[in-house]
Design an enzyme around this catalytic site. Sequence first.
Site, PDB file in Angstrom:
ATOM      1  N   ARG A  88      77.038  53.908  31.978  1.00 30.78           N
ATOM      2  CA  ARG A  88      75.851  54.000  31.121  1.00 30.78           C
ATOM      3  C   ARG A  88      75.461  52.633  30.575  1.00 30.78           C
ATOM      4  NH1 ARG A  88      76.210  59.617  29.399  1.00 30.78           N
ATOM      5  NH2 ARG A  88      74.641  60.241  27.907  1.00 30.78           N
ATOM      6  N   ARG A 127      67.465  73.877  25.862  1.00 34.51           N
ATOM      7  CA  ARG A 127      68.704  73.926  26.661  1.00 34.51           C
ATOM      8  C   ARG A 127      69.835  74.637  25.909  1.00 34.51           C
ATOM      9  NH1 ARG A 127      71.477  68.567  29.188  1.00 34.51           N
ATOM     10  NH2 ARG A 127      71.882  67.966  27.032  1.00 34.51           N
TER      11      ARG A 127
END
Length: 216
Positions: A88, A127
Amino acid sequence: MRLILLGGPGSGKGTQGAVLAQKFSIPTISTGDLFRKNIADNTPLGQKVKQYTDQGALVPDAVVLDMVFDRLVQPDCAAGYLLDGFPRTIPQAEALTKWLSEKNAAIDHVVLIDVDDEVIVDRLSSRRTCESCGAIVSVKFSPPKKEGVCDLCGGKLVQRADDNPGTVRDRLQVYHKNTEPLIAYYRQQGLLRAVDGSASPELVTKAILAAVGAKS
Ligand code: AMP
């Protein structure tokens, strides 16, 4: 097959990772899932990282790298793996490249799942994740048959602590600042395969398989 799934929060890495891992018979290594498991089990690692994940901030590179390299030497990773949420940052990517090259290994493909920020904010607010089997569903786009209950295993559907609108915006900022530079890093190495992540999950899977030269 060693794959990296690159993309912002809510771009579909988890959903696609599950399908691809099954297709290629390789494990998915999701750093976010590993952190959430450690936090739920209240391990020393979990206690260390909770302050970061709660805020949508990045866990320090050294902590992430230790955990990932410990995981990648497990026997189930011998034939390959799919990395979801790692690397990341540029230092993480460089450390991975070095670690692999010391083992005469390399990443085969880096799949970028490209989705606009507005779509992401909309997706993440709806979600839910199954506490038992880890299935990911959208209460807006693919609602479960019974509210709050996983269609697959009957487990409880819960919202991730970091999926609230404020933290989602922070995570998007972190993605643009720290993770997007990986696109150029991997493009330069000839490894980047970009797909449009705003299509349906089935179409995105097809596009990824085509991009990595596999049959649907
Ligand atoms: P994810 O499930 O991939 O969205 O990750 C959830 C959270 O875990 C992130 O917001 C970070 O706080 C942390 N995290 C996961 N992967 C990494 C990573 N490779 N480097 C730093 N922090 C990470």
